[in-house]
Motif scaffolding. Structure first.
Motif, mmCIF file in Angstrom:
data_model
loop_
_atom_site.group_PDB
_atom_site.id
_atom_site.type_symbol
_atom_site.label_atom_id
_atom_site.label_comp_id
_atom_site.label_asym_id
_atom_site.label_seq_id
_atom_site.Cartn_x
_atom_site.Cartn_y
_atom_site.Cartn_z
ATOM 1 N N GLY A 273 71.282 -0.903 2.167
ATOM 2 C CA GLY A 273 70.592 0.256 1.581
ATOM 3 C C GLY A 273 69.792 1.027 2.620
ATOM 4 N N SER A 274 69.155 2.086 2.179
ATOM 5 C CA SER A 274 68.317 2.874 3.094
ATOM 6 C C SER A 274 66.971 2.175 3.235
ATOM 7 N N GLY A 275 66.102 2.770 4.031
ATOM 8 C CA GLY A 275 64.801 2.162 4.281
ATOM 9 C C GLY A 275 63.981 1.901 3.032
ATOM 10 N N THR A 276 64.047 2.813 2.080
ATOM 11 C CA THR A 276 63.257 2.662 0.854
ATOM 12 C C THR A 276 63.636 1.388 0.090
ATOM 13 N N TYR A 277 64.915 1.009 0.161
ATOM 14 C CA TYR A 277 65.342 -0.231 -0.502
ATOM 15 C C TYR A 277 64.597 -1.433 0.084
ATOM 16 N N VAL B 44 50.314 0.273 4.222
ATOM 17 C CA VAL B 44 50.077 1.509 4.978
ATOM 18 C C VAL B 44 51.349 1.907 5.728
ATOM 19 N N VAL B 45 51.467 3.196 5.999
ATOM 20 C CA VAL B 45 52.580 3.708 6.795
ATOM 21 C C VAL B 45 52.093 3.864 8.234
ATOM 22 N N HIS B 46 52.834 3.324 9.174
ATOM 23 C CA HIS B 46 52.404 3.372 10.580
ATOM 24 C C HIS B 46 52.474 4.809 11.105
ATOM 25 N N CYS B 47 53.675 5.369 11.142
ATOM 26 C CA CYS B 47 53.808 6.790 11.483
ATOM 27 C C CYS B 47 54.197 7.512 10.201
ATOM 28 N N GLU B 48 53.307 8.374 9.684
ATOM 29 C CA GLU B 48 53.622 9.115 8.450
ATOM 30 C C GLU B 48 54.572 10.256 8.816
ATOM 31 N N THR B 49 55.827 10.070 8.473
ATOM 32 C CA THR B 49 56.868 11.024 8.843
ATOM 33 C C THR B 49 56.677 12.376 8.140
ATOM 34 N N THR B 50 55.879 12.370 7.074
ATOM 35 C CA THR B 50 55.542 13.608 6.361
ATOM 36 C C THR B 50 54.994 14.658 7.317
ATOM 37 N N VAL C 103 53.834 11.480 2.012
ATOM 38 C CA VAL C 103 54.884 11.207 1.032
ATOM 39 C C VAL C 103 55.269 9.720 0.985
ATOM 40 N N TYR C 104 55.314 9.081 2.165
ATOM 41 C CA TYR C 104 55.816 7.705 2.192
ATOM 42 C C TYR C 104 54.783 6.704 1.703
ATOM 43 N N GLY C 105 53.504 7.016 1.915
ATOM 44 C CA GLY C 105 52.454 6.202 1.320
ATOM 45 C C GLY C 105 52.505 6.332 -0.199
ATOM 46 N N ALA C 106 52.598 7.582 -0.662
ATOM 47 C CA ALA C 106 52.673 7.835 -2.111
ATOM 48 C C ALA C 106 53.874 7.112 -2.714
ATOM 49 N N ARG C 107 54.976 7.080 -1.964
ATOM 50 C CA ARG C 107 56.184 6.412 -2.479
ATOM 51 C C ARG C 107 55.952 4.915 -2.681
ATOM 52 N N MET C 108 55.199 4.295 -1.762
ATOM 53 C CA MET C 108 54.935 2.856 -1.914
ATOM 54 C C MET C 108 54.141 2.588 -3.186
ATOM 55 N N VAL D 33 53.310 -3.176 6.233
ATOM 56 C CA VAL D 33 53.408 -1.956 7.046
ATOM 57 C C VAL D 33 54.786 -1.311 6.902
ATOM 58 N N ASP D 34 54.801 -0.064 6.486
ATOM 59 C CA ASP D 34 56.022 0.734 6.551
ATOM 60 C C ASP D 34 56.070 1.322 7.962
ATOM 61 N N ALA D 35 56.906 0.701 8.797
ATOM 62 C CA ALA D 35 57.019 1.134 10.199
ATOM 63 C C ALA D 35 58.371 1.819 10.419
ATOM 64 N N MET D 36 58.857 2.419 9.344
ATOM 65 C CA MET D 36 60.220 2.962 9.352
ATOM 66 C C MET D 36 60.493 3.887 10.521
ATOM 67 N N SER D 37 59.600 4.855 10.733
ATOM 68 C CA SER D 37 59.896 5.865 11.748
ATOM 69 C C SER D 37 59.248 5.537 13.095
ATOM 70 N N SER D 38 58.600 4.391 13.208
ATOM 71 C CA SER D 38 57.921 4.060 14.469
ATOM 72 C C SER D 38 58.495 2.822 15.141
ATOM 73 N N ASN E 51 68.357 3.425 11.154
ATOM 74 C CA ASN E 51 68.725 4.775 11.599
ATOM 75 C C ASN E 51 67.590 5.647 12.093
ATOM 76 N N LYS E 52 66.508 5.017 12.557
ATOM 77 C CA LYS E 52 65.447 5.849 13.141
ATOM 78 C C LYS E 52 65.340 5.516 14.627
ATOM 79 N N CYS E 53 64.189 5.005 15.081
ATOM 80 C CA CYS E 53 64.050 4.837 16.532
ATOM 81 C C CYS E 53 64.995 3.796 17.135
HETATM 82 C C1 LIG Z 1 62.528 7.408 6.581
HETATM 83 C C2 LIG Z 1 61.325 6.744 6.045
HETATM 84 C C3 LIG Z 1 61.399 5.878 4.939
HETATM 85 C C4 LIG Z 1 62.658 5.504 4.224
HETATM 86 O O1 LIG Z 1 63.458 6.526 3.905
HETATM 87 P P1 LIG Z 1 64.972 6.301 3.450
HETATM 88 O O2 LIG Z 1 65.387 7.701 3.173
HETATM 89 O O3 LIG Z 1 64.986 5.442 2.269
HETATM 90 O O4 LIG Z 1 65.693 5.665 4.609
HETATM 91 C C5 LIG Z 1 60.233 5.243 4.534
HETATM 92 N N1 LIG Z 1 59.092 5.452 5.168
HETATM 93 C C6 LIG Z 1 58.976 6.255 6.252
HETATM 94 C C7 LIG Z 1 57.659 6.393 6.943
HETATM 95 C C8 LIG Z 1 60.098 6.938 6.719
HETATM 96 O O5 LIG Z 1 60.001 7.738 7.786
#
Ligand SMILES: *Cc1c(COP(=O)(O)O)cnc(C)c1O
Length: 372
Positions: free
Chosen positions: A65-69, A139-145, A92-97, A168-173, A194-196
């Motif tokens: 799945g994607s990162g959110t999964y 918490v989100v490490h790097c807020e991609t928002t 956005v990603y903090g709010a999503r959690m 820690v959501d470290a998805m984009s860091s 699929n990020k860094c």
């Molecule tokens: C990309 C990202 C996600 C996950 O996004 P997906 O679209 O599900 O891959 C979650 N948190 C952060 C901070 C992101 O940058």
């Protein structure tokens, strides 16, 4: 003219521009239960733990799945009945959690702060003092928002001082912004292919402590998004519970080799930083305004406003760039006309300079993004 065959250069936070070596690694089939794929999965897990800087008993649990999964699986699996989560939300990603935790029926509270400011550890300290029922902080490490970096070490110290566990959501860091697994180690660090790491999309993973995984059985209300079950299956015979994304695993293993060949996370981070410095200087020259002050700006993605560019229209710019095989990203910061440009992926200073030249050209055209 539409350049269908030219290289697509993605200035986005993922999916992003991937190395050809990584895409080539997908040009074969694997039987999911065959020894060769079992070995590939083991290599992936080992590689992810190693690159994270964590050591035993930390492991990496990959998930389809994607990162959110993976975020959802981590929150589902590590929050037990009676636990209470505090989400630090500045994007956005903090709010999503928070939304995920509440959908899962977990007890959750939110500390909302501005999308344009880092999370304040002093406010976290107050929140944890005021509500002793809180057991976990997310918490989100790097807020991609916005592209900002939250002060993870201070947040981890504060969470630890109150005996709460950090997710820690470290998805984009990950792995270019280091995470300290020695002092105040987080309970779980979540990222994706699929990020860094510059792999192809379709796989998330959680770096977490095996002792905590042992305790996490039956926490998840979801069959699929259950890290403990996923991990238990992988431990039993090295096989995934359900059909694994075999090509994506192969691509990610290759992506780890590419990272190694590049010189590791620090060297990659410097490349991204150089991209970012070139981008911010060039965009400022063109009249755009970076949303963040330099001390909050990650080397990952930057948000810009067009305050200094009269009558600017993002859709026109987007289309003009897309026709040139270049892709930027719409903005996400609340209540603000902005757009984003990513500096991650297999891109270098030349690509950034090409992008800046294309934007300059488009702004100068008669039906340019600024004349609409
Ligand atoms: C990309 C990202 C996600 C996950 O996004 P997906 O679209 O599900 O891959 C979650 N948190 C952060 C901070 C992101 O940058």
């Amino acid at each position: 003219m539409i350049h269908t065959n030219t290289k697509q250069v993605l200035f986005t936070p993922g999916p992003l521009t991937t190395p050809e070596r990584v895409r080539r690694a997908m040009l074969r089939d694997w039987g999911s239960r065959d020894d060769s794929f079992v070995a590939l999965t083991a290599t992936l897990i080992k590689g992810l733990v190693q690159i994270s800087g964590a050591t035993s008993p930390y492991t990496a649990v990959p998930l389809q799945g994607s990162g959110t999964y993976a975020v959802e699986a981590a929150l589902a699996s590590f929050l037990a009945r009676g636990d209470k989560l505090l989400v630090l939300d500045n994007g956005v990603y903090g709010a999503r959690m928070a939304k995920i935790a509440s959908r899962l029926g977990k007890s959750v509270t939110v500390q909302k702060s501005s999308d344009k400011e880092a999370v304040d550890p002093a406010k976290l300290d107050t929140a944890l003092r005021d509500d002793p029922e809180i057991t976990h902080v997310a918490v989100v490490h790097c807020e991609t928002t916005s592209g900002l970096i939250n002060p993870l070490a201070e947040i981890a110290a504060c969470a630890a001082a109150h005996g709460t566990r950090l997710i820690v959501d470290a998805m984009s860091s990950f792995p270019i912004l280091p995470i300290d697994f020695l002092t105040n180690p987080p309970l779980a660090v979540i990222a994706s292919s699929n990020k860094c790491l510059e792999g192809t999309p379709g796989l998330g993973f959680v770096i977490c402590n095996e002792i905590e995984l042992f305790k996490a059985s039956d926490n998840s209300p979801s069959l699929c998004l259950d890290l403990e079950s996923q991990w238990r299956a992988l431990r039993r015979n090295g096989q995934w519970r359900f059909t694994p994304p075999v090509q994506i695993v192969a691509a990610l293993v290759e992506a780890l080799h590419v990272l190694d060949d590049e010189g590791g996370p620090e060297v990659r981070r410097n490349r991204y930083q150089n991209n970012m410095d070139t981008l911010v200087a060039g965009m400022t020259d063109l009249g755009f305004t970076p949303l963040l002050p330099p001390y909050l700006q990650s080397p990952v993605i930057a948000s810009f406003t067009a305050k200094g560019v009269q009558g600017f229209d993002f859709d026109t710019l987007y289309t003009g760039l897309a026709l040139r095989g270049m892709f930027v990203y719409p903005g996400k910061v609340m209540g603000l006309e902005s757009f984003r440009i990513g500096c991650i992926g297999e891109i270098g200073q030349d690509d950034i300079l090409n992008l800046l030249a294309a934007i300059r050209e488009l702004l100068a055209e008669p039906h340019s993004p600024k004349s609409l």
